[in-house]
Design a protein around this motif. Structure first.
Motif, PDB file in Angstrom:
ATOM      1  N   HIS A  16       0.843  -1.189   0.000  1.00 23.04           N
ATOM      2  CA  HIS A  16       0.000   0.000   0.000  1.00 23.04           C
ATOM      3  C   HIS A  16       0.877   1.237   0.000  1.00 23.04           C
ATOM      4  CE1 HIS A  16      -3.553  -2.385   0.654  1.00 23.04           C
ATOM      5  NE2 HIS A  16      -2.945  -3.012   1.631  1.00 23.04           N
ATOM      6  N   ALA A  17       0.388   2.250  -0.649  1.00 27.98           N
ATOM      7  CA  ALA A  17       1.098   3.524  -0.660  1.00 27.98           C
ATOM      8  C   ALA A  17       1.086   4.092   0.752  1.00 27.98           C
ATOM      9  CB  ALA A  17       0.412   4.491  -1.625  1.00 27.98           C
ATOM     10  N   PRO A  18       2.095   4.857   1.115  1.00 30.44           N
ATOM     11  CA  PRO A  18       2.105   5.436   2.453  1.00 30.44           C
ATOM     12  C   PRO A  18       0.887   6.327   2.671  1.00 30.44           C
ATOM     13  CG  PRO A  18       4.024   6.164   1.167  1.00 30.44           C
ATOM     14  CD  PRO A  18       3.226   5.245   0.312  1.00 30.44           C
ATOM     15  N   ALA A  19       0.394   6.306   3.893  1.00 29.53           N
ATOM     16  CA  ALA A  19      -0.777   7.119   4.228  1.00 29.53           C
ATOM     17  C   ALA A  19      -0.407   8.593   4.150  1.00 29.53           C
ATOM     18  CB  ALA A  19      -1.265   6.777   5.621  1.00 29.53           C
ATOM     19  N   PRO A  20      -1.302   9.410   3.619  1.00 25.70           N
ATOM     20  CA  PRO A  20      -1.014  10.843   3.564  1.00 25.70           C
ATOM     21  C   PRO A  20      -0.978  11.439   4.966  1.00 25.70           C
ATOM     22  CG  PRO A  20      -3.246  10.406   2.797  1.00 25.70           C
ATOM     23  CD  PRO A  20      -2.579   9.079   3.010  1.00 25.70           C
ATOM     24  N   ALA A  21      -0.357  12.589   5.054  1.00 29.32           N
ATOM     25  CA  ALA A  21      -0.202  13.256   6.349  1.00 29.32           C
ATOM     26  C   ALA A  21      -1.553  13.538   7.003  1.00 29.32           C
ATOM     27  CB  ALA A  21       0.586  14.550   6.177  1.00 29.32           C
ATOM     28  N   THR A  22      -2.582  13.808   6.209  1.00 32.61           N
ATOM     29  CA  THR A  22      -3.906  14.092   6.754  1.00 32.61           C
ATOM     30  C   THR A  22      -4.472  12.882   7.484  1.00 32.61           C
ATOM     31  OG1 THR A  22      -4.278  15.586   4.901  1.00 32.61           O
ATOM     32  CG2 THR A  22      -6.198  14.954   6.170  1.00 32.61           C
ATOM     33  N   LEU A  24      -2.712  10.444   8.906  1.00 35.05           N
ATOM     34  CA  LEU A  24      -1.949  10.272  10.141  1.00 35.05           C
ATOM     35  C   LEU A  24      -2.345  11.296  11.204  1.00 35.05           C
ATOM     36  CD1 LEU A  24       1.585   9.570   8.621  1.00 35.05           C
ATOM     37  CD2 LEU A  24      -0.059   7.915   9.529  1.00 35.05           C
ATOM     38  N   LEU A  25      -2.521  12.533  10.790  1.00 35.14           N
ATOM     39  CA  LEU A  25      -2.919  13.586  11.720  1.00 35.14           C
ATOM     40  C   LEU A  25      -4.308  13.311  12.295  1.00 35.14           C
ATOM     41  CD1 LEU A  25      -2.452  16.398  13.024  1.00 35.14           C
ATOM     42  CD2 LEU A  25      -3.555  17.356  10.995  1.00 35.14           C
ATOM     43  N   SER A  26      -5.241  12.908  11.437  1.00 35.45           N
ATOM     44  CA  SER A  26      -6.600  12.642  11.911  1.00 35.45           C
ATOM     45  C   SER A  26      -6.638  11.434  12.841  1.00 35.45           C
ATOM     46  CB  SER A  26      -7.557  12.461  10.736  1.00 35.45           C
ATOM     47  OG  SER A  26      -7.200  11.344   9.957  1.00 35.45           O
ATOM     48  N   ARG A  27      -5.817  10.420  12.583  1.00 35.98           N
ATOM     49  CA  ARG A  27      -5.729   9.264  13.491  1.00 35.98           C
ATOM     50  C   ARG A  27      -5.262   9.714  14.869  1.00 35.98           C
ATOM     51  NH1 ARG A  27      -2.536   4.821   9.783  1.00 35.98           N
ATOM     52  NH2 ARG A  27      -4.341   4.159   8.564  1.00 35.98           N
ATOM     53  N   ARG A  28      -4.198  10.488  14.883  1.00 36.52           N
ATOM     54  CA  ARG A  28      -3.648  10.946  16.168  1.00 36.52           C
ATOM     55  C   ARG A  28      -4.630  11.836  16.919  1.00 36.52           C
ATOM     56  NH1 ARG A  28       2.011  12.017  13.384  1.00 36.52           N
ATOM     57  NH2 ARG A  28       2.896   9.936  13.634  1.00 36.52           N
ATOM     58  N   LEU A 119     -12.986  15.269  18.286  1.00 32.70           N
ATOM     59  CA  LEU A 119     -13.119  13.864  17.897  1.00 32.70           C
ATOM     60  C   LEU A 119     -13.980  13.724  16.648  1.00 32.70           C
ATOM     61  CD1 LEU A 119     -12.657  10.862  18.371  1.00 32.70           C
ATOM     62  CD2 LEU A 119     -14.506  10.910  20.054  1.00 32.70           C
ATOM     63  N   PHE A 120     -15.087  14.433  16.600  1.00 31.40           N
ATOM     64  CA  PHE A 120     -15.950  14.377  15.426  1.00 31.40           C
ATOM     65  C   PHE A 120     -15.214  14.860  14.174  1.00 31.40           C
ATOM     66  CE2 PHE A 120     -18.968  16.351  12.485  1.00 31.40           C
ATOM     67  CZ  PHE A 120     -19.754  15.248  12.179  1.00 31.40           C
ATOM     68  N   ALA A 121     -14.549  15.998  14.289  1.00 31.46           N
ATOM     69  CA  ALA A 121     -13.825  16.555  13.144  1.00 31.46           C
ATOM     70  C   ALA A 121     -12.729  15.589  12.680  1.00 31.46           C
ATOM     71  CB  ALA A 121     -13.228  17.911  13.504  1.00 31.46           C
ATOM     72  N   LEU A 125     -12.726  13.860   8.999  1.00 35.40           N
ATOM     73  CA  LEU A 125     -11.563  14.106   8.146  1.00 35.40           C
ATOM     74  C   LEU A 125     -10.877  12.795   7.766  1.00 35.40           C
ATOM     75  CD1 LEU A 125      -9.642  16.180   6.856  1.00 35.40           C
ATOM     76  CD2 LEU A 125      -8.400  16.222   9.017  1.00 35.40           C
ATOM     77  N   HIS A 126     -10.766  11.908   8.723  1.00 35.68           N
ATOM     78  CA  HIS A 126     -10.120  10.621   8.479  1.00 35.68           C
ATOM     79  C   HIS A 126     -10.890   9.800   7.437  1.00 35.68           C
ATOM     80  CE1 HIS A 126      -7.552   7.226   9.530  1.00 35.68           C
ATOM     81  NE2 HIS A 126      -8.630   6.480   9.397  1.00 35.68           N
ATOM     82  N   VAL A 127     -12.187   9.681   7.638  1.00 37.76           N
ATOM     83  CA  VAL A 127     -13.008   8.886   6.720  1.00 37.76           C
ATOM     84  C   VAL A 127     -13.005   9.505   5.326  1.00 37.76           C
ATOM     85  CG1 VAL A 127     -15.378   8.146   6.212  1.00 37.76           C
ATOM     86  CG2 VAL A 127     -14.445   7.865   8.519  1.00 37.76           C
ATOM     87  N   ARG A 128     -13.200  10.796   5.239  1.00 38.77           N
ATOM     88  CA  ARG A 128     -13.234  11.452   3.922  1.00 38.77           C
ATOM     89  C   ARG A 128     -11.906  11.316   3.189  1.00 38.77           C
ATOM     90  NH1 ARG A 128     -16.226  17.019   3.443  1.00 38.77           N
ATOM     91  NH2 ARG A 128     -15.894  16.375   1.316  1.00 38.77           N
ATOM     92  N   THR A 129     -10.802  11.491   3.908  1.00 40.13           N
ATOM     93  CA  THR A 129      -9.486  11.386   3.270  1.00 40.13           C
ATOM     94  C   THR A 129      -9.224   9.969   2.789  1.00 40.13           C
ATOM     95  OG1 THR A 129      -8.654  13.163   4.677  1.00 40.13           O
ATOM     96  CG2 THR A 129      -7.017  11.784   3.584  1.00 40.13           C
ATOM     97  N   ARG A 130      -9.555   8.991   3.621  1.00 40.16           N
ATOM     98  CA  ARG A 130      -9.316   7.597   3.220  1.00 40.16           C
ATOM     99  C   ARG A 130     -10.216   7.180   2.058  1.00 40.16           C
ATOM    100  NH1 ARG A 130      -8.927   3.615   8.200  1.00 40.16           N
ATOM    101  NH2 ARG A 130      -9.075   2.127   6.489  1.00 40.16           N
TER     102      ARG A 130
END
Length: 136
Positions: A16-22, A24-28, A119-121, A125-130
């Motif tokens: 898999h391609a590396p996850a974008p910074a967005t 990773l940021l949204s996960r954290r 948490l909501f944001a 952001l995480h779901v939309r980016t993925r």
């Protein structure tokens, strides 16, 4: 025939391609806000502003927040989706208690509201980016 795009080749080979910074940021941010809500719920009801001396049964509200923690740490898309719905229960409690309780409980409720919004944001952001990038 055309050559596959780099992302197609990476997926076809099992890599898999590396996850974008967005992502990773949204996960954290999601994990940090969820942990913050768990700690706040326990500290609020047991030590900082309990309804009764010695603690309150309202501390049990932290238990449902513990359930999605494993899913967020394992980056499960489904967990991010349903946490974005669960968080509104805690947001509602925070708004009601910020309006009706006296300090310091009202201040803690405002912190709860901010953590819920974060948490909501982060989940959205995480779901939309993925979904946009179709990353794992």
């Amino acid at each position: 025939m055309h050559a596959p795009a780099p992302s197609d080749a990476a997926t076809a080979s099992g890599h898999h391609a590396p996850a974008p910074a967005t992502v990773l940021l949204s996960r954290r941010l999601a994990v940090a806000c969820l942990l913050g809500l768990i700690v706040l719920s326990l500290a609020w009801e047991l030590w900082l502003a309990p309804l009764r001396p010695g603690g309150s049964w309202l501390a049990l509200k932290a238990l449902p927040l513990c359930l999605p923690l494993a899913g967020l740490l394992r980056h499960r898309m489904y967990t991010y989706r349903w946490v974005s719905l669960l968080v509104w229960l805690y947001f509602t409690e925070g708004v009601v208690r910020a309006w009706s309780d006296r300090p310091p409980s009202s201040w803690l409720a405002l912190v709860e509201v901010l953590l819920c919004l974060g948490l909501f944001a982060a989940c959205v952001l995480h779901v939309r980016t993925r979904l946009r990038r179709n990353t794992p």
